[in-house]
Write a protein that holds these residues in place. Structure first.
Motif, short mmCIF file in Angstrom:
data_model
loop_
_atom_site.label_atom_id
_atom_site.label_comp_id
_atom_site.label_asym_id
_atom_site.label_seq_id
_atom_site.Cartn_x
_atom_site.Cartn_y
_atom_site.Cartn_z
N ALA A 1 -9.49 2.38 18.56
CA ALA A 1 -11.12 1.88 18.18
C ALA A 1 -11.99 3.21 18.77
O ALA A 1 -12.97 3.49 17.87
N PHE A 2 -11.70 3.86 19.79
CA PHE A 2 -12.47 4.95 20.04
C PHE A 2 -12.50 5.90 19.10
O PHE A 2 -13.47 6.66 18.83
N ALA A 3 -11.61 6.25 18.69
CA ALA A 3 -11.24 7.34 17.57
C ALA A 3 -12.14 6.93 16.27
O ALA A 3 -12.67 8.01 15.76
N LEU A 4 -12.09 5.65 16.03
CA LEU A 4 -12.62 5.17 14.73
C LEU A 4 -14.33 5.30 14.94
O LEU A 4 -14.94 5.63 14.05
N PHE A 5 -14.59 4.89 16.19
CA PHE A 5 -15.99 4.97 16.44
C PHE A 5 -16.66 6.48 16.36
O PHE A 5 -17.49 6.92 15.77
N MET A 6 -15.72 7.26 17.08
CA MET A 6 -16.09 8.78 17.15
C MET A 6 -16.21 9.33 15.66
O MET A 6 -17.04 10.31 15.45
N GLN A 7 -15.23 8.81 14.88
CA GLN A 7 -15.38 9.39 13.38
C GLN A 7 -16.77 9.20 12.88
O GLN A 7 -17.18 10.00 12.08
N LYS A 8 -17.26 7.73 13.19
CA LYS A 8 -18.44 7.47 12.52
C LYS A 8 -19.47 8.35 13.24
O LYS A 8 -20.42 8.82 12.69
N GLU A 9 -19.41 8.46 14.61
CA GLU A 9 -20.63 8.92 15.23
C GLU A 9 -20.49 10.51 14.87
O GLU A 9 -21.92 10.93 15.00
N LEU A 10 -19.62 11.04 14.58
CA LEU A 10 -19.70 12.47 14.03
C LEU A 10 -19.73 12.71 12.73
O LEU A 10 -19.66 13.95 12.14
N ARG A 11 -19.84 11.55 12.05
CA ARG A 11 -19.79 11.57 10.44
C ARG A 11 -18.72 12.30 9.78
O ARG A 11 -19.10 13.18 9.21
N LEU A 12 -17.69 11.89 10.36
CA LEU A 12 -16.42 12.59 9.56
C LEU A 12 -15.70 11.57 9.04
O LEU A 12 -14.53 12.06 8.64
N GLU A 13 -16.13 10.38 8.42
CA GLU A 13 -15.42 9.26 7.90
C GLU A 13 -14.97 9.86 6.56
O GLU A 13 -13.92 9.81 6.07
N GLU A 14 -16.30 10.79 5.60
CA GLU A 14 -15.84 11.15 4.58
C GLU A 14 -14.64 12.07 4.04
O GLU A 14 -14.15 12.22 3.27
N SER A 15 -14.77 12.86 5.32
CA SER A 15 -13.70 14.06 5.28
C SER A 15 -12.33 13.84 5.14
O SER A 15 -11.54 14.91 4.88
N ARG A 16 -12.03 12.67 5.84
CA ARG A 16 -10.64 12.48 5.97
C ARG A 16 -10.04 11.19 5.30
O ARG A 16 -11.11 10.13 5.19
N GLU A 17 -8.89 11.11 4.93
CA GLU A 17 -8.32 9.79 4.79
C GLU A 17 -8.26 9.05 6.00
O GLU A 17 -8.74 9.36 7.12
N ASP A 18 -7.50 7.76 6.05
CA ASP A 18 -7.38 6.94 7.11
C ASP A 18 -6.72 7.63 8.54
O ASP A 18 -6.02 8.56 8.33
N ILE A 19 -7.37 7.40 9.61
CA ILE A 19 -6.83 8.24 10.78
C ILE A 19 -5.62 7.76 10.78
O ILE A 19 -4.97 6.67 11.05
N LYS A 20 -4.68 8.77 11.40
CA LYS A 20 -3.29 8.81 11.43
C LYS A 20 -2.89 8.79 13.00
O LYS A 20 -3.56 9.83 13.73
#
Ligand code: R2B
Ligand code: URA
Length: 320
Positions: free
Chosen positions: A73-92
């Motif tokens: 959950a923290f990783a997904l949150f940081m992905q949003k916060e750092l605006r890195l959602e678009e640059s990657r596929e689902d976090i692994k």
């Protein structure tokens, strides 16, 4: 001797050059350099099977916490916060080959679970510190985000640890090595704790404080609970112990901070411990918070660490 000799700001490397301003992670094991391969067994990674510098060389922030679900959950949150959602596929999960620990990487942030208790976090830290060393990471800050029992403070308060202490209220971690007890200091980085505390004050409705954190080997008898399968002391003895802990400056109790502080300190990692309290141990032993309150409390350390990371990266005021 390992190739990187110093974790100070002036780092002397084995090539004889001095690199100013870079604080490398260092290991203190004369055997490591002579090993042909280092298998990080519990992380399902290794120096021959993985290009660790390519995979992890840019890591600057490591966040560790007990639960695999919370660290995802923290990783997904940081992905949003750092605006890195678009640059990657689902976090692994980088450690998907093992179910001991989970690990996610979001840009310069690594999020890893460590399980419950000193033995579990200790194994993970040995392998994580070697990983950061093999990957030639520098200027890494590591933070444990977790839950705890408070002493004399409102549930939901976030305690930023200045010093981790043992069950005798001493700032030490006793590591048994062969048949010797080796005592290690558990001081944490005071400036980092202050910085985190200052950022916490900027968050609305965010009760926070700096205090000592007591680390125990057990959740029940070891934390003076009257509700375990075994209990051989009176309510009065329990309350007396917790009141003495409060007087000694202890504001919360958890199960990993002493070994975390000791190992990070020895390996040149700037470290902090940020735990939310789920109950006041002077009032009760059982955690009976409604699910939604528990969820919201557990997000508090994540919120603070996200703010800290964004400030450090100069991204502040984006998102939450
Ligand atoms: C806090 O919570 C866990 C026990 O419930 C333990 O890992 C800790 O330190
Ligand atoms: N974690 C602990 O170790 N103790 C508590 O009381 C709550 C969470």
């Amino acid at each position: 001797m390992a190739s990187i000799l110093s974790a100070s700001n002036k780092s002397m490397r084995s090539d004889g050059n001095t690199y100013v301003g870079k604080r490398f992670v260092h290991v203190k094991n004369p055997y490591l350099d002579s090993m042909d391969e280092d298998i990080l067994y519990h992380l399902d990674l290794g120096t021959k099977t993985h290009d660790l510098p390519a995979m992890f060389g840019d890591v600057k922030f490591v966040c560790v916490g007990g639960s695999p679900k919370r660290m995802k959950a923290f990783a997904l949150f940081m992905q949003k916060e750092l605006r890195l959602e678009e640059s990657r596929e689902d976090i692994k999960d980088i450690c998907a080959g093992t179910d001991r620990y989970c690990m996610y990487k979001i840009g310069p942030v690594l999020s890893i679970s460590h399980g419950m208790g000193i033995p579990s976090i200790s194994i993970m830290l040995h392998e994580l510190i070697k990983l950061l060393h093999h990957a030639q990471c520098c200027d890494v800050t590591i933070i444990r985000i977790g839950t705890s029992g408070g002493i004399g403070i409102t549930p939901g308060s976030v305690v930023i640890t200045d010093t981790a202490v043992d069950s005798f209220f001493k700032p030490r971690f006793e590591q048994i090595i062969l048949d010797n007890i080796v005592t290690r200091s558990t001081e944490l980085d005071k400036a980092l704790a202050e910085e985190l505390f200052n950022y916490s004050k900027e968050i609305p409705n965010f009760p926070s404080l700096i205090g000592h954190t007591m680390c125990t080997y057990d959740f029940y008898e070891g934390q003076g609970r009257l509700d375990g399968a075994l209990c051989s002391f009176s309510r009065e003895k329990k309350v007396d112990y917790l009141k003495r802990a409060y007087k000694a400056g202890i504001r919360n109790i958890e199960m990993e901070s002493t070994v975390f502080a000791a190992m990070c300190r020895l390996c040149g990692l700037k470290a902090a411990v940020v735990c939310v309290t789920l109950l006041d141990r002077l009032e009760c032993d059982q955690i009976n918070l409604p699910r939604d309150v528990l969820e919201e409390f557990q997000q508090r350390p994540q919120l603070l660490i996200s703010r800290f990371i964004k400030k450090r990266l100069g991204l502040h005021d984006q998102r939450s």
